[in-house]
Motif scaffolding. Sequence first.
Motif, PDB file in Angstrom:
ATOM      1  N   UNK A  94       0.839  -1.211   0.000  1.00 46.46           N
ATOM      2  CA  UNK A  94       0.000   0.000   0.000  1.00 46.46           C
ATOM      3  C   UNK A  94       0.869   1.256   0.000  1.00 46.46           C
ATOM      4  N   UNK A  95       0.489   2.241  -0.784  1.00 45.88           N
ATOM      5  CA  UNK A  95       1.301   3.457  -0.896  1.00 45.88           C
ATOM      6  C   UNK A  95       1.498   4.142   0.456  1.00 45.88           C
ATOM      7  N   UNK A  96       0.546   3.969   1.373  1.00 44.82           N
ATOM      8  CA  UNK A  96       0.695   4.585   2.700  1.00 44.82           C
ATOM      9  C   UNK A  96       1.819   3.945   3.508  1.00 44.82           C
ATOM     10  N   UNK A  97       2.244   2.730   3.113  1.00 44.61           N
ATOM     11  CA  UNK A  97       3.300   2.021   3.838  1.00 44.61           C
ATOM     12  C   UNK A  97       4.647   2.071   3.129  1.00 44.61           C
ATOM     13  N   UNK A 151      16.387   2.530  -4.482  1.00 44.04           N
ATOM     14  CA  UNK A 151      15.313   2.866  -3.548  1.00 44.04           C
ATOM     15  C   UNK A 151      14.781   4.277  -3.801  1.00 44.04           C
ATOM     16  N   UNK A 152      15.640   5.151  -4.341  1.00 47.53           N
ATOM     17  CA  UNK A 152      15.228   6.524  -4.624  1.00 47.53           C
ATOM     18  C   UNK A 152      14.357   6.620  -5.864  1.00 47.53           C
ATOM     19  N   UNK A 153      14.236   5.509  -6.592  1.00 49.82           N
ATOM     20  CA  UNK A 153      13.466   5.497  -7.835  1.00 49.82           C
ATOM     21  C   UNK A 153      12.124   4.789  -7.678  1.00 49.82           C
ATOM     22  N   UNK A 154      11.712   4.582  -6.431  1.00 43.27           N
ATOM     23  CA  UNK A 154      10.445   3.899  -6.157  1.00 43.27           C
ATOM     24  C   UNK A 154       9.331   4.926  -6.013  1.00 43.27           C
ATOM     25  N   UNK A 155       8.185   4.618  -6.568  1.00 41.60           N
ATOM     26  CA  UNK A 155       7.019   5.501  -6.495  1.00 41.60           C
ATOM     27  C   UNK A 155       6.499   5.576  -5.060  1.00 41.60           C
ATOM     28  N   UNK A 156       6.495   6.775  -4.485  1.00 45.03           N
ATOM     29  CA  UNK A 156       5.947   6.981  -3.141  1.00 45.03           C
ATOM     30  C   UNK A 156       4.754   7.924  -3.151  1.00 45.03           C
ATOM     31  N   UNK A 157       4.289   8.287  -4.335  1.00 48.09           N
ATOM     32  CA  UNK A 157       3.191   9.247  -4.480  1.00 48.09           C
ATOM     33  C   UNK A 157       1.873   8.497  -4.649  1.00 48.09           C
ATOM     34  N   UNK A 205       8.373   7.262 -12.767  1.00 45.86           N
ATOM     35  CA  UNK A 205       8.981   6.568 -11.634  1.00 45.86           C
ATOM     36  C   UNK A 205       9.255   5.122 -12.046  1.00 45.86           C
ATOM     37  N   UNK A 206      10.529   4.730 -12.149  1.00 48.33           N
ATOM     38  CA  UNK A 206      10.853   3.426 -12.744  1.00 48.33           C
ATOM     39  C   UNK A 206      10.352   2.203 -11.972  1.00 48.33           C
ATOM     40  N   UNK A 207      10.257   2.303 -10.634  1.00 42.55           N
ATOM     41  CA  UNK A 207       9.987   1.103  -9.851  1.00 42.55           C
ATOM     42  C   UNK A 207       8.851   1.298  -8.854  1.00 42.55           C
ATOM     43  N   UNK A 208       8.237   0.161  -8.505  1.00 42.92           N
ATOM     44  CA  UNK A 208       7.285   0.110  -7.402  1.00 42.92           C
ATOM     45  C   UNK A 208       7.819  -0.888  -6.377  1.00 42.92           C
ATOM     46  N   UNK A 209       7.344  -0.758  -5.155  1.00 38.91           N
ATOM     47  CA  UNK A 209       7.759  -1.651  -4.081  1.00 38.91           C
ATOM     48  C   UNK A 209       6.728  -2.763  -3.918  1.00 38.91           C
ATOM     49  N   UNK A 210       7.213  -3.999  -3.912  1.00 43.82           N
ATOM     50  CA  UNK A 210       6.362  -5.168  -3.749  1.00 43.82           C
ATOM     51  C   UNK A 210       6.888  -6.005  -2.576  1.00 43.82           C
ATOM     52  N   UNK A 211       6.051  -6.928  -2.131  1.00 48.68           N
ATOM     53  CA  UNK A 211       6.448  -7.814  -1.029  1.00 48.68           C
ATOM     54  C   UNK A 211       6.191  -9.252  -1.445  1.00 48.68           C
ATOM     55  N   UNK A 212       7.197 -10.104  -1.234  1.00 48.20           N
ATOM     56  CA  UNK A 212       7.095 -11.518  -1.578  1.00 48.20           C
ATOM     57  C   UNK A 212       7.074 -12.342  -0.296  1.00 48.20           C
ATOM     58  N   UNK A 213       5.918 -12.961  -0.010  1.00 45.94           N
ATOM     59  CA  UNK A 213       5.807 -13.865   1.134  1.00 45.94           C
ATOM     60  C   UNK A 213       6.333 -15.228   0.728  1.00 45.94           C
TER      61      UNK A 213
END
Length: 270
Positions: free
Chosen positions: A106-109, A126-132, A141-149
């Motif tokens: 979630x963008x809020x996290x 890390x500076x190229x991850x979308x935080x908006x 913005x080249x990258x998004x942050x994902x989580x792999x369980x």
Amino acid sequence: MINATAGTSQTAPTTAERIRSACARGGGAMLAVEGVEPAPTPVHHLLDDGSFAITAPSDGLPAAMALTSHAVGVHAVLEITDYAPLPLREPVRSLVWISGRLFHVPTSDVSELLDLVASKSPNPALLQVNTDPTRSLGGDTPYVLLRLEIDSVVVADSTGAESVALGSLLDAEPDPFFASEPGWLQHLESAHRDVVDRLANRLPSALRRGRVRPLGLDRYGVQLRIEAEDGDHDVRLPFATPVNDVTGLNQAIRLLMGCPFLNGLRARRI
């Protein structure tokens, strides 16, 4: 891999330690989702909760699929390739496959998680991850942050394939020399062939018939690659005891070389 001088103490990293070091080194990492071309992941950091924080191209299908899968997630595999820092005939030292469910963060996290990752493993990506939260996927913005369980973790190298439990992975640490290893091996190859040759003298005579190259260096010992006509052979020369700092590492290598000046002896003056 042959262990040339195995003793009673631990002579090689555990499987979990090898995986943690491969993850920390970075190397080449790709995120694979079934039916989609694998995407590069410049950031892949193991979190304390046992999941991986990873980055993926913001305009790629894996990011879009993770976003639309919501709480279900999408099955994915993170593949990490550990490359030797020298131009060997076979440059891949090991492959790590981390399978699990991929989720959108979630963008809020995102900002808080980025700060956490940066505090442990700084990476310019890390500076190229979308935080908006108002910005959609893609754009500038080249990258998004994902989580792999994680469901499973497997590593494969010249000795075969082996799985490791998540608990063991969380308990392990990367090798203390993982960041310096590439430069040291390159320096050994280019400027200290005498050291490599003296280490090669420790090998069984049958393995001295090819070109001996530095392959790896960790707190437990030195790895050599013999590139021979009948194929490649990997040999580990273990230290007498594991080392934790540069001083101990230098002494352990000198001991492997058979250096007579380890205990304060002085060269005879002429």
